[in-house]
Design a protein around this motif. Sequence first.
Motif, short mmCIF file in Angstrom:
data_model
loop_
_atom_site.label_atom_id
_atom_site.label_comp_id
_atom_site.label_asym_id
_atom_site.label_seq_id
_atom_site.Cartn_x
_atom_site.Cartn_y
_atom_site.Cartn_z
N GLY A 293 0.82 -1.20 0.00
CA GLY A 293 0.00 0.00 0.00
C GLY A 293 0.86 1.26 0.00
N HIS A 294 0.18 2.40 -0.02
CA HIS A 294 0.92 3.66 -0.02
C HIS A 294 1.76 3.81 1.24
CE1 HIS A 294 -0.40 5.75 -3.61
NE2 HIS A 294 -1.60 5.23 -3.43
N VAL A 295 2.99 4.27 1.05
CA VAL A 295 3.90 4.45 2.18
C VAL A 295 4.92 5.52 1.83
CG1 VAL A 295 5.30 2.49 1.36
CG2 VAL A 295 5.57 3.27 3.72
N SER A 296 5.23 6.36 2.82
CA SER A 296 6.28 7.37 2.66
C SER A 296 7.02 7.51 3.98
CB SER A 296 5.70 8.74 2.30
OG SER A 296 5.42 8.82 0.93
N GLU B 76 19.44 19.37 7.14
CA GLU B 76 19.73 20.76 7.49
C GLU B 76 19.10 21.70 6.45
OE1 GLU B 76 24.01 20.17 7.52
OE2 GLU B 76 24.16 21.41 5.73
N ASP B 77 19.02 22.95 6.77
CA ASP B 77 18.44 23.97 5.90
C ASP B 77 16.98 23.69 5.56
OD1 ASP B 77 20.91 25.25 5.76
OD2 ASP B 77 21.50 24.13 3.97
N GLY B 78 16.32 22.86 6.36
CA GLY B 78 14.93 22.54 6.03
C GLY B 78 14.80 21.55 4.89
N ASP B 79 15.91 20.93 4.49
CA ASP B 79 15.83 19.93 3.41
C ASP B 79 15.07 18.70 3.87
OD1 ASP B 79 17.40 21.70 2.06
OD2 ASP B 79 19.20 20.43 2.01
N MET B 80 14.48 18.02 2.92
CA MET B 80 13.74 16.80 3.24
C MET B 80 14.17 15.69 2.28
SD MET B 80 11.49 17.24 5.71
CE MET B 80 11.08 18.73 6.66
N LEU B 81 14.54 14.56 2.88
CA LEU B 81 14.76 13.36 2.07
C LEU B 81 13.49 12.52 2.18
CD1 LEU B 81 16.36 11.30 0.44
CD2 LEU B 81 17.42 10.53 2.56
N VAL B 82 12.85 12.33 1.05
CA VAL B 82 11.54 11.68 1.05
C VAL B 82 11.65 10.31 0.38
CG1 VAL B 82 9.16 11.85 0.24
CG2 VAL B 82 10.41 13.93 0.89
N HIS B 83 11.40 9.26 1.15
CA HIS B 83 11.29 7.93 0.57
C HIS B 83 9.81 7.71 0.30
CE1 HIS B 83 15.39 7.09 2.02
NE2 HIS B 83 15.01 7.75 3.09
N CYS B 84 9.46 7.61 -0.95
CA CYS B 84 8.03 7.56 -1.27
C CYS B 84 7.79 6.47 -2.30
CB CYS B 84 7.59 8.93 -1.83
SG CYS B 84 5.89 9.00 -2.37
N ARG C 99 13.16 9.71 -3.31
CA ARG C 99 13.94 8.52 -3.67
C ARG C 99 13.05 7.28 -3.60
NH1 ARG C 99 19.11 7.71 0.06
NH2 ARG C 99 19.63 9.80 -0.64
N ILE C 100 13.19 6.43 -4.59
CA ILE C 100 12.45 5.17 -4.54
C ILE C 100 13.25 4.07 -5.25
CG2 ILE C 100 11.02 6.00 -6.51
CD1 ILE C 100 9.94 3.36 -3.93
N ARG C 101 13.57 3.03 -4.52
CA ARG C 101 14.29 1.90 -5.11
C ARG C 101 13.32 0.97 -5.82
NH1 ARG C 101 15.61 -1.62 -7.58
NH2 ARG C 101 17.44 -2.99 -7.52
N ALA D 5 3.25 11.56 1.21
CA ALA D 5 4.57 12.15 1.38
C ALA D 5 4.43 13.54 2.00
CB ALA D 5 5.28 12.22 0.04
N CYS D 6 3.43 14.30 1.54
CA CYS D 6 3.22 15.65 2.07
C CYS D 6 2.89 15.62 3.55
CB CYS D 6 2.09 16.34 1.31
SG CYS D 6 2.53 16.84 -0.37
N LEU D 7 1.99 14.72 3.95
CA LEU D 7 1.61 14.66 5.36
C LEU D 7 2.83 14.32 6.23
CD1 LEU D 7 -1.85 12.84 5.29
CD2 LEU D 7 -1.41 15.18 6.06
#
Lengths: 483, 766
Positions: B183-186, B192-200, B226-228, B245-247
């Motif tokens: 199912g959907h998952v993030s 730093e600097d407010g950066d976000m690494l998003v696994h989605c 990023r998504i493998r 991902a947004c939430l």
Amino acid sequence: MTSRSAIRFWFRGELQVIEDFQPTETVLDFLRLRQSACGTKEGCAEGDCGACTVAVVRPVGEELRIEAVNACIQFLGTLDGSVLFTVEDLKMEGDELHPVQAAMVKHHGSQCGFCTPGIVMSLFAQTHQNRPADRAELEDCLAGNLCRCTGYKPILDAGIDATAVATDTAEIYRETISEIHDEGELLAGDEGRFFAAPTCKSSLLKLVAEHPDATLFSGATDVGLWHTKLFRKLPKLIYLGRVKELLAIDESAHELRLGGAVSYERARGAFGALDSDIEELIRRLGSTQVRNAGTIGGNIANGSPIGDTPPILIALGASITLESIRGARTLPLEDFFIEYGKQDRAADEVLTEIIVPKLSHSQRFRCFKLAKRYDQDISSVMTGFCFTIEEGKIVESKLAFGGMAGTPKRATNTEAALRGKTLEEACSLVENLSSDFVPMDDHRASADYRMISAQNLLKKALIELSEEEKVATRLKPREAIHA
Amino acid sequence: MPDTQLREVRQPKAHDSAIKQITGEARYIDDQREPAGLLHCYPGKASIASGKVVAMDLSAVAAAPGVVSLIKVADIPGKNDCSPIFGDDPIISEGQITFHGQVIFAVLAETRDQARWAAQLAKVEYEEEKAFISVEQANSNDSTVLPDYQMGRGDVVVDLAKASNRLQGHLEIGGQDHFYLEGHVSMVEPGEDGDMLVHCSTQHPTEAQHQVADCLGVPHHAVEVRIRRMGGGFGGKESQSGQWACLAAIGAKMTGHPVKIRLDRDDDMILTGKRHEFEASYDVGFDNQGRIEAIDLTLLGRCGHSADLSGAICDRAMMHSDNAYFLPSVAIHSRRLRTHTVSNTAFRGFGGPQGVLSIERVMDHIASSLGIDALEVRKVNLYGDEGRNTTPYEMEVFDNIAPELIEQLEASSNYQNRRAEVVEFNRKNKYLKKGLSLTPVKFGISFTATHMNQAGALVHVYGDGSIGLNHGGTEMGQGLYVKVAQVVADSFGIDLERVKITSTTTAKVPNTSPTAASSGADLNGMAAKIAADEIRGRLAEFAAGLFQASKDDVRFENNEVVVGTERLDFTDLVKKAIFARVSLSSTGYYKTPEIQWDVATGTGKPFFYFAYGAAVSEVTIDCFTGEYKVDRVDILHDVGHSLNPAIDKGQIEGGFIQGMGWLTTEELKWDDKGRLRTHAPSTYKIPTATDTPDVFNVDLFKGDGNRAETIYRSKAVGEPPLMLGIAVFSALTNAVVNATGRMPKLNAPATPEAVLLALRDGDYLV
């Protein structure tokens, strides 16, 4: 008798001794959250997709069974005394792949790979039959493993290859199991919150009397969902799966006695032998994983109006025994179901035995399950028909239905109408069922469809039983059903 | 490169992750080791379909065990939107509820169970408003998400009036849940600097990147997605992954903690869109052979509460309502209906299947009205030579192989003899009836939105001769990664094992299109080849210098570089090249040529080419109950010159079964309150192993390859085979026609109930 407060089971070659666990902690949560063993996946958390399938070796009496089960709804405490295998365990020495794994790669049996660990484990359990499986057996083995990518063809091919070369049986684990197998009672937790697994009927009944608010369960194929889906708090769980009296199967010339915690799969041999339609029904009931865990006792005790076995059992004239420390009583199964959500069971009573009379020479039996999908689906309509026929006439019939009312129920008006009629005459009387039932109308089937198909299924049985008719009536002929 | 020099391309290589998948080592997002301090997010859902939130008391939620924080709409720092195009999908409802289950807040807790349990405790008061749930309700109230659209040619009114025969019909087509096993998952990790690494788990990392950046109010460069691998996508993770991902990202921003969100299966089904339900109505005129003279077709698409991708989906339905048939005089009308249900979205075929099914029903209807075999009707209507080779949108069908393919399948499946056997079986049997049908597929390949037909890749050659490969395509099980790696390996003449396939990430290849429209290998394979060939060119030039030869004489084969009689190990060449300061990294960029589309006139060349296939299905129905069995299926499918025949066959078999499921047992049911009643595998039934045909023959069409210049003349294979499943629906229709003697009211999905009621509609009683 000794009593333990920790469960013990084998996992990754090590003995796990766990005292601190929530009664409702699932095997899947144990794997993924406690062990970070994430090979086993959660696809649905309700035992329908099989992505979480693991194999469990456990002793049942003298027998040692290896069973594929759904880890998502299996409570951790039920692993006591067993060996747990997951997909990560299968690689053999020197990183050699297990025959199931090798065959899956060879046949391109994985695409997205998310159902794959479960499929591998179902096939792994199957290889312990130590004989080649044919396509039908493999379809059955995999009915509880949904794959959305492959269309199953390469997986079935892999299963044929793998079972042709695999040579294991559950016996190879006997020594391992014997190290932790005991008759000891288990009570993990405290008075207010526990997982209990008594091993004999007397301590079970005593425990239930002390905790009439506890939840009794065996396979958790239903109760598991109360936890994963319905957010119900289940602080006190009493597991029936180690109570030896409840695991007994006794057969005499005239009847079959099934303990209240006998799984569908264990009951299948003797119960299915009563009639090939019953064999096919049990084969279609749930999936391999559900049948390994779930029990006929549970199917009755949960009171569902759409359970598969009650209509059959009612048609056969089965009775059940309920016991408490106050004593035992036996009643006809059909009297157990009072109305929707209400059964004739006191809080301290346990369903200990199901007594199924065998068919007499003058009795003819048919049962049909109707669902949207052929395998692993909940019935829209379930029927069990037993006719006593003498000199070409129906002298008595028991026509029991599921999905047609708030409880599994007999069609008494129609039974009366059929009395004294020939099978041919009876065919024109099936519409009497409209006077017996006002079927439910839901997402599985409309009320109309339920009524029409119930009538037609009764007609099908009558046509099949009438001597003259030899035309094909089924997609899968009775002769094609193998026990 | 000539085929003779290909070592990896065309080989039936295993899926890149096959071994990891069968050992449990393949990691999906939820399997990743959780970072310290991880919080779990879970959405709270609206319990009405239409209306306003009047009051929301979240005190019990906040007080529940383990709860750390709540996310309310006011907590969104940037834009409250996760729509792909139109700005009409709030991440969290701003008070107006437009479907049952819509997200109205979210919980952050220490464990997932705690978050899930707490989310149930909200006390919400609503003011309910009128809800449109069904197609009929929306249509009669002119409730739409986008304007109506038309395409066609000729004067259909006049031509219909002139036609030798004429009939009208109506078909309801059910939707379909993707039922990807994962199912959907993030999971979002703040940096730093407010950066976000998003696994989605997404088919569209770029869109998720934009949505996350926009909702946080930060530049796109601050967000890496990023998504493998996904555990299945099928279109369901094209435009509808971003919300989760947004939430998680908003939660990460609020708390500074990493945050994960993984929907429970039931919630995944309730909260995310599905294949569009359609209703098709037709008025068709035809000659005595069944050849269509004119047709007027209306397609009503149930889009749900927002536009999402529905415009393009309904367009594609229109563009496929010809399927493989020439429609000389044609008018196609489309309505994009707004209902108070979850927003329907991309699903394998993207509207195409509904269009194809509509015209296939027309074929079956014409055949039953003329009393002739539907295959004959199909054959006379196929696209043909000059004058019968343009689509309703005026594109030339320049690569039509349908007649030849159908002829081969008709022979290999023994269709005509089996037709006779079916007739004989039905004569002998009262309670069981058989049906047989051959249906073709012609499917247009390219995004109909022209700008989306572009792709990028990044290839590195490392000092030991190993290759790092990255491209914009995502892996959801379809085997894209291995196909592209095969292409790259052959560019360098090296073994596939030397190519490392790396996770798709917006940090390596930017501005990508979704992996969708079957275009993954066409676009990314070409982009990767361009990148690899660029590096190979540099290496060739360098090698030519080394051996004083011409660049054109340098060959890369068998892990070596060959120049005349000289041979050098590929690794040695690479080492020398680095020492000589040759750049061994390159991007590659590809855009599909030739395509264009004129929205105003509804004409153009929206597709680079067409993919073809056909299937024959034989079914038996039980006339007591409407249950059925698929006895045999024969498929012949065109993949051009396959990049990987094993992967392609897997797509064909899997697509067929998924298409069959759509039209048979997969039934979505909403109640009149707008609640989805089939939101779990216990009630929503995708095919199991038993449902597969007893005999299942699948072959690849042996032709001259793709006439369009695609990567090694292969063809896209993701979506087209899904429509082969229509053969099962058509065979079931045929079985009912064979029993009743007339065209039944049989809608899709043809559940056992639908089949039995169709038999009764035709007065066939046991």
